[in-house]
Design an enzyme around this catalytic site. Structure first.
Site, PDB file in Angstrom:
ATOM      1  N   ASP A   1      29.914  47.619  37.439  1.00  0.00           N
ATOM      2  CA  ASP A   1      29.907  46.366  36.552  1.00  0.00           C
ATOM      3  C   ASP A   1      29.039  46.863  35.224  1.00  0.00           C
ATOM      4  O   ASP A   1      29.179  46.032  33.965  1.00  0.00           O
ATOM      5  CB  ASP A   1      29.150  45.223  37.227  1.00  0.00           C
ATOM      6  CG  ASP A   1      30.076  44.500  37.975  1.00  0.00           C
ATOM      7  OD1 ASP A   1      31.276  44.279  37.349  1.00  0.00           O
ATOM      8  OD2 ASP A   1      29.578  43.891  39.169  1.00  0.00           O
TER       9      ASP A   1
ATOM     10  N   LYS B   1      39.729  42.148  44.658  1.00  0.00           N
ATOM     11  CA  LYS B   1      39.013  43.433  44.263  1.00  0.00           C
ATOM     12  C   LYS B   1      39.506  44.471  45.349  1.00  0.00           C
ATOM     13  O   LYS B   1      39.699  45.712  45.196  1.00  0.00           O
ATOM     14  CB  LYS B   1      37.575  43.537  43.940  1.00  0.00           C
ATOM     15  CG  LYS B   1      37.356  42.869  42.736  1.00  0.00           C
ATOM     16  CD  LYS B   1      37.741  43.518  41.452  1.00  0.00           C
ATOM     17  CE  LYS B   1      37.778  42.439  40.363  1.00  0.00           C
ATOM     18  NZ  LYS B   1      38.920  42.961  39.617  1.00  0.00           N
TER      19      LYS B   1
ATOM     20  N   GLN C   1      28.654  40.909  43.872  1.00  0.00           N
ATOM     21  CA  GLN C   1      29.354  39.814  43.475  1.00  0.00           C
ATOM     22  C   GLN C   1      28.362  38.708  42.680  1.00  0.00           C
ATOM     23  O   GLN C   1      27.396  38.609  43.711  1.00  0.00           O
ATOM     24  CB  GLN C   1      30.274  39.127  44.228  1.00  0.00           C
ATOM     25  CG  GLN C   1      30.856  37.981  43.732  1.00  0.00           C
ATOM     26  CD  GLN C   1      31.801  37.880  42.386  1.00  0.00           C
ATOM     27  OE1 GLN C   1      32.238  39.131  42.157  1.00  0.00           O
ATOM     28  NE2 GLN C   1      31.600  37.030  41.718  1.00  0.00           N
TER      29      GLN C   1
END
Length: 152
Positions: A121, A54, A98
């Protein structure tokens, strides 16, 4: 009925080109590159690879991507403090935490602390509610990618 080949690599190239163009527009309009902060707590090998990728992908398209790697024993309080600092930083446009987080950290508490406008997200209750009601908002990238593949 004939089969349709879903070419994920080709779509990924297209998405990267679109993102690169959007980054260039953002830089012209704001005088700086957009910033994505990725937070990893612990040493899960798959998560390490994912988060490094990422950061790398962000940098490759001109974004300011930064990976914060914290030890597995990081306290919930310290993680909340980092998220709070990133929320307040005007050069941080997106935050990705994460998952999974270590067991001693309340995952929902951390995800709820990420500012909805920076929640890439789409896990914050505000973003999840907008998505569920069909209203504009941040859409999680994996399901969006799947939908784009199906549109091919």
């Amino acid at each position: 009925m004939t089969a349709t080949l879903l070419d994920g690599k080709k779509l990924a190239e297209t998405v990267r080109a679109e993102a690169r163009a959007q980054v260039e527009t953002f830089v012209r309009e704001h005088g700086r590159a957009p910033g994505l902060e990725v937070v990893l707590v612990g040493e899960d090998p798959a998560s390490q690879v994912y988060t490094r990728n990422k950061e790398k992908a962000s940098n490759e398209i001109g974004m300011r991507g930064k990976l914060h790697v914290l030890p597995a024993d990081t306290s919930e309080e310290d993680l909340l403090a980092l998220i709070t600092r990133l929320n307040a930083d005007e050069e941080v446009d997106g935050i990705l935490v994460q998952l999974p987080l270590p067991k001693h950290v309340r995952e929902q508490k951390i995800l709820d602390t990420v500012h909805p406008a920076k929640d890439v997200d789409g896990f914050h209750p505000v973003n999840a509610g907008l998505l569920a009601s069909g209203r504009p908002g941040l859409v999680p990238c994996t399901p969006l990618g799947c939908m784009r593949l199906l549109d091919l």
